[in-house]
Each structure stands twice: as C-alpha cells, then as structure tokens.
Design a protein around this motif. Structure first.
Motif, PDB file in Angstrom:
ATOM      1  N   PHE A 133       1.164 -13.539  -1.684  1.00  0.00           N
ATOM      2  CA  PHE A 133       2.463 -13.254  -2.295  1.00  0.00           C
ATOM      3  C   PHE A 133       3.364 -14.482  -2.153  1.00  0.00           C
ATOM      4  CE2 PHE A 133       1.158  -8.782  -1.496  1.00  0.00           C
ATOM      5  CZ  PHE A 133       1.219  -8.351  -2.816  1.00  0.00           C
ATOM      6  N   GLU A 134       4.535 -14.409  -2.775  1.00  0.00           N
ATOM      7  CA  GLU A 134       5.458 -15.541  -2.781  1.00  0.00           C
ATOM      8  C   GLU A 134       6.249 -15.577  -1.467  1.00  0.00           C
ATOM      9  OE1 GLU A 134       5.495 -12.968  -5.158  1.00  0.00           O
ATOM     10  OE2 GLU A 134       3.869 -14.106  -6.083  1.00  0.00           O
ATOM     11  N   THR A 135       6.895 -16.709  -1.239  1.00  0.00           N
ATOM     12  CA  THR A 135       7.819 -16.792  -0.109  1.00  0.00           C
ATOM     13  C   THR A 135       9.211 -16.385  -0.619  1.00  0.00           C
ATOM     14  OG1 THR A 135       8.518 -19.054  -0.568  1.00  0.00           O
ATOM     15  CG2 THR A 135       6.534 -18.767   0.798  1.00  0.00           C
ATOM     16  N   ASN A 189       0.619  -4.887 -16.380  1.00  0.00           N
ATOM     17  CA  ASN A 189       0.659  -5.816 -15.255  1.00  0.00           C
ATOM     18  C   ASN A 189       1.459  -5.189 -14.111  1.00  0.00           C
ATOM     19  OD1 ASN A 189       0.838  -7.731 -17.897  1.00  0.00           O
ATOM     20  ND2 ASN A 189      -0.304  -8.742 -16.276  1.00  0.00           N
ATOM     21  N   ALA A 190       0.820  -5.045 -12.971  1.00  0.00           N
ATOM     22  CA  ALA A 190       1.569  -4.632 -11.771  1.00  0.00           C
ATOM     23  C   ALA A 190       2.362  -5.851 -11.310  1.00  0.00           C
ATOM     24  CB  ALA A 190       0.606  -4.184 -10.690  1.00  0.00           C
ATOM     25  N   VAL A 191       3.630  -5.642 -10.983  1.00  0.00           N
ATOM     26  CA  VAL A 191       4.491  -6.779 -10.634  1.00  0.00           C
ATOM     27  C   VAL A 191       5.402  -6.435  -9.460  1.00  0.00           C
ATOM     28  CG1 VAL A 191       4.596  -7.712 -12.993  1.00  0.00           C
ATOM     29  CG2 VAL A 191       6.300  -6.021 -12.257  1.00  0.00           C
ATOM     30  N   GLY A 192       6.010  -7.485  -8.909  1.00  0.00           N
ATOM     31  CA  GLY A 192       7.111  -7.318  -7.979  1.00  0.00           C
ATOM     32  C   GLY A 192       8.413  -7.535  -8.736  1.00  0.00           C
ATOM     33  N   SER A 193       9.469  -6.833  -8.320  1.00  0.00           N
ATOM     34  CA  SER A 193      10.765  -6.939  -9.010  1.00  0.00           C
ATOM     35  C   SER A 193      11.587  -8.086  -8.444  1.00  0.00           C
ATOM     36  CB  SER A 193      11.586  -5.656  -8.796  1.00  0.00           C
ATOM     37  OG  SER A 193      10.924  -4.549  -9.329  1.00  0.00           O
ATOM     38  N   ILE A 213       5.782  -2.468  -8.530  1.00  0.00           N
ATOM     39  CA  ILE A 213       5.323  -1.689  -7.362  1.00  0.00           C
ATOM     40  C   ILE A 213       5.998  -2.134  -6.066  1.00  0.00           C
ATOM     41  CG2 ILE A 213       3.099  -1.079  -8.417  1.00  0.00           C
ATOM     42  CD1 ILE A 213       1.783  -3.275  -6.713  1.00  0.00           C
ATOM     43  N   ASN A 214       6.888  -3.135  -6.154  1.00  0.00           N
ATOM     44  CA  ASN A 214       7.575  -3.581  -4.927  1.00  0.00           C
ATOM     45  C   ASN A 214       8.735  -4.501  -5.276  1.00  0.00           C
ATOM     46  OD1 ASN A 214       5.119  -5.455  -5.556  1.00  0.00           O
ATOM     47  ND2 ASN A 214       6.474  -6.754  -4.344  1.00  0.00           N
ATOM     48  N   TRP A 215       9.653  -4.639  -4.327  1.00  0.00           N
ATOM     49  CA  TRP A 215      10.638  -5.723  -4.447  1.00  0.00           C
ATOM     50  C   TRP A 215       9.942  -7.017  -4.089  1.00  0.00           C
ATOM     51  CZ3 TRP A 215      14.820  -5.000  -7.047  1.00  0.00           C
ATOM     52  CH2 TRP A 215      15.469  -3.756  -7.034  1.00  0.00           C
ATOM     53  N   VAL A 240       7.481 -10.644 -11.092  1.00  0.00           N
ATOM     54  CA  VAL A 240       6.486 -11.637 -10.711  1.00  0.00           C
ATOM     55  C   VAL A 240       5.123 -10.976 -10.533  1.00  0.00           C
ATOM     56  CG1 VAL A 240       7.183 -11.444  -8.258  1.00  0.00           C
ATOM     57  CG2 VAL A 240       5.932 -13.473  -9.032  1.00  0.00           C
ATOM     58  N   GLY A 241       4.111 -11.645 -11.068  1.00  0.00           N
ATOM     59  CA  GLY A 241       2.749 -11.127 -10.951  1.00  0.00           C
ATOM     60  C   GLY A 241       1.757 -12.285 -11.006  1.00  0.00           C
ATOM     61  N   MET A 242       0.484 -11.953 -10.883  1.00  0.00           N
ATOM     62  CA  MET A 242      -0.525 -13.014 -10.737  1.00  0.00           C
ATOM     63  C   MET A 242      -1.523 -13.089 -11.888  1.00  0.00           C
ATOM     64  SD  MET A 242      -1.390 -12.311  -6.734  1.00  0.00           S
ATOM     65  CE  MET A 242      -0.079 -12.078  -5.517  1.00  0.00           C
TER      66      MET A 242
HETATM   67  N1  HPA Z   1       4.131 -10.888  -6.346  1.00  0.00           N
HETATM   68  C1  HPA Z   1       3.083 -11.249  -7.112  1.00  0.00           C
HETATM   69  N2  HPA Z   1       2.283 -10.369  -7.690  1.00  0.00           N
HETATM   70  C2  HPA Z   1       2.551  -9.071  -7.527  1.00  0.00           C
HETATM   71  C3  HPA Z   1       3.627  -8.614  -6.756  1.00  0.00           C
HETATM   72  C4  HPA Z   1       4.460  -9.576  -6.136  1.00  0.00           C
HETATM   73  O1  HPA Z   1       5.439  -9.259  -5.420  1.00  0.00           O
HETATM   74  N3  HPA Z   1       3.606  -7.260  -6.772  1.00  0.00           N
HETATM   75  C5  HPA Z   1       2.549  -6.913  -7.570  1.00  0.00           C
HETATM   76  N4  HPA Z   1       1.905  -8.005  -8.023  1.00  0.00           N
END
Ligand code: HPA
Length: 260
Positions: free
Chosen positions: A162-164, A81-85, A204-206, A179-181
């Motif tokens: 993306f989230e706020t 899962n690609a996510v934000g930190s 892959i990102n903050w 966080v991911g979707m």
């Molecule tokens: N938010 C939700 N999903 C994501 C993010 C994020 O910042 N980065 C990668 N998938």
C-alpha cells in the motif's frame, strides 16, 4: 461475442451466468476467460487476479487478457476496481465512475505497439473512459439502487504494497480521488485496440494516513457488489446507440507486421 466484464478484487462470479472457463491463447500468453450467457445474452468475464486471487497486480498479464477479449470479438468492456478512498466524496463502501487517471505504475507491459513488427501508435487519452458506457452506467444505476459518484480520478500504483501517508498526500494534491493497483495499463490497452472501456471503482478503505489505521470493508459489501455486477451486465445488454470516439483513439504511425 461483443461484451465482457473484468472483475477486480472481491468479485468472482455473475449470479445467473451460464458458461465455461476457457483458456484463450494469445501472442502474449494464455488468458482464462469465462464464456457464456446471462439470460440469453452472450457475455464473457474474467477475474483479473484469477478466480482464486493468486495473481498480484504487477504480475497480471494485462496484454493477454485484453488481447483474448479481442480474439473473442469483444468491443465493449466494463471493469470493477477495488480502491482506497483519497477524496471524502467517495468514502469506503462508496462507488465512483472513473473519468481519468494518474499513472504511477512501472515495469509493466503497457502497450501492444512496441515498435518493430508490433508497430508504432500513439493513443489519444483525451477522453479516457468511454463516454457512452459511462452515461449508460449512470442512467441505469438507480434501477439497481446504486449511487455512483459520476467523476473520479484513479491513481494507479504498482503495489503490491500500500501507499505511504506522504504518497497519499501527494496524490491528493495532484487531483487523485481513489487509489488502486490494477486499472493501468488495462484501460490503455483496451483503447489501443479501439474498444469501449469504462470502469467503476468501489472503495474498501480510506487510503493510508487518512484515518488512525487502515481498515477494510470489502467483506461488508457483498450486496453492493452483487447489485454493481447486475448494473454492469445490464449496461452491456442495453442498446448503446450514441457514438463516441473510442474506435478512433489510436493514431497508427507504423502498422504492425502480421506474421501468419
Ligand atoms: N491502495 C491501493 N490499492 C488499493 C487500496 C489502497 O488503499 N485499497 C484497495 N486497493
């Protein structure tokens, strides 16, 4: 075929994999699965968003994907899962082994047991991700020169936005790490079918609001993604002789009616 990998954003192939893409028909619709071998080991993989990344998180047919794997005989599933930190402990370019989740998705088909002919069941989520697969992943990670944070709570949002920043502050307070979707309902559906499922998140990102602006490092992670893929293949190839409770996670209240 016992083993499968589900790839998220940014991973679409297994180097050295010999196989073909097949459409598997399920009661929930078709699923595209790559079926073949890696060094003689039988393996299936699918790309959640499609190999051309055209399916958004809320439109993925999670039930068809998991049912298709069951039809193929798959019992062990590993996912990326690609996510934000959210936590500083797993920064961008970092990896986290998922141990729990917070579900903020809505409007998704999230169960195989929808009452009536489909039956009724409650699924134990006490141990959310297979502990035996998780341990094996952590044991083998150094062989692939990978550091994986051993515990991460996954926050599942609906996307595709993306989230706020306020949402991320709330998720942080609730104990979310990344966080991911797309993590939900995939893990739930796999557990409903008694599969062993574990997932590694790669950041892959903050997450929103944690830095001046959101920037993405996914393109700089080719080498990490390649080693992660090899780690997952080798985890599935390994002898998994300890036991866990995944097969018994479902408490069946009313059996599905099988119409032939
Ligand atoms: N938010 C939700 N999903 C994501 C993010 C994020 O910042 N980065 C990668 N998938």
């Amino acid at each position: 075929m016992d083993a499968a990998i589900i790839f998220g954003t940014g991973i679409y192939l297994i180097k050295g994999f010999n196989g073909v893409e097949k459409t598997i028909e399920t009661p929930y619709g078709p699923a595209l699965v790559n079926i073949g071998t890696y060094e003689g080991f039988e393996l299936a993989f699918l790309a959640r968003h499609g190999l051309d990344h055209t399916t958004p998180p809320h439109k993925i047919n999670y039930r068809a994907n998991i049912k298709a794997l069951q039809i193929l005989g798959v019992k062990h599933v590993l996912a990326t899962n690609a996510v934000g930190s959210i936590t500083r402990v797993i920064p961008p370019m970092g990896l986290g082994l998922l141990t729990d989740f917070l579900d903020f998705t809505s409007g998704r088909e999230f169960t195989f047991f929808d009452g009536g002919n489909s039956g009724l069941a409650h699924t134990n989520m006490d141990v959310t991700y297979c502990p035996v697969l998780r341990k094996k992943i952590l044991d083998l990670a150094p062989e692939f020169d990978l550091k994986i944070h051993p515990e991460a709570v996954y926050v599942a949002t609906n996307g595709p936005r993306f989230e706020t920043p306020a949402e991320i502050r709330m998720y942080a307070q609730l104990g979310g790490d990344v966080v991911g979707m797309t993590g939900i309902p995939e893990v739930v559906l796999a557990r409903e079918l008694g599969m062993h499922y574990a997932a590694v998140a790669y950041s892959i990102n903050w997450a929103a609001g944690l830095e001046q602006e959101m920037s993405f490092v996914g393109d700089q992670m080719a080498d990490i993604k390649q080693r992660l893929t090899m780690l997952l293949v080798n985890t599935l190839k390994a002898q998994l002789d300890e036991t866990c409770g995944c097969e018994q996670a479902v408490m069946m209240m009313h059996e599905p009616v099988r119409i032939s």
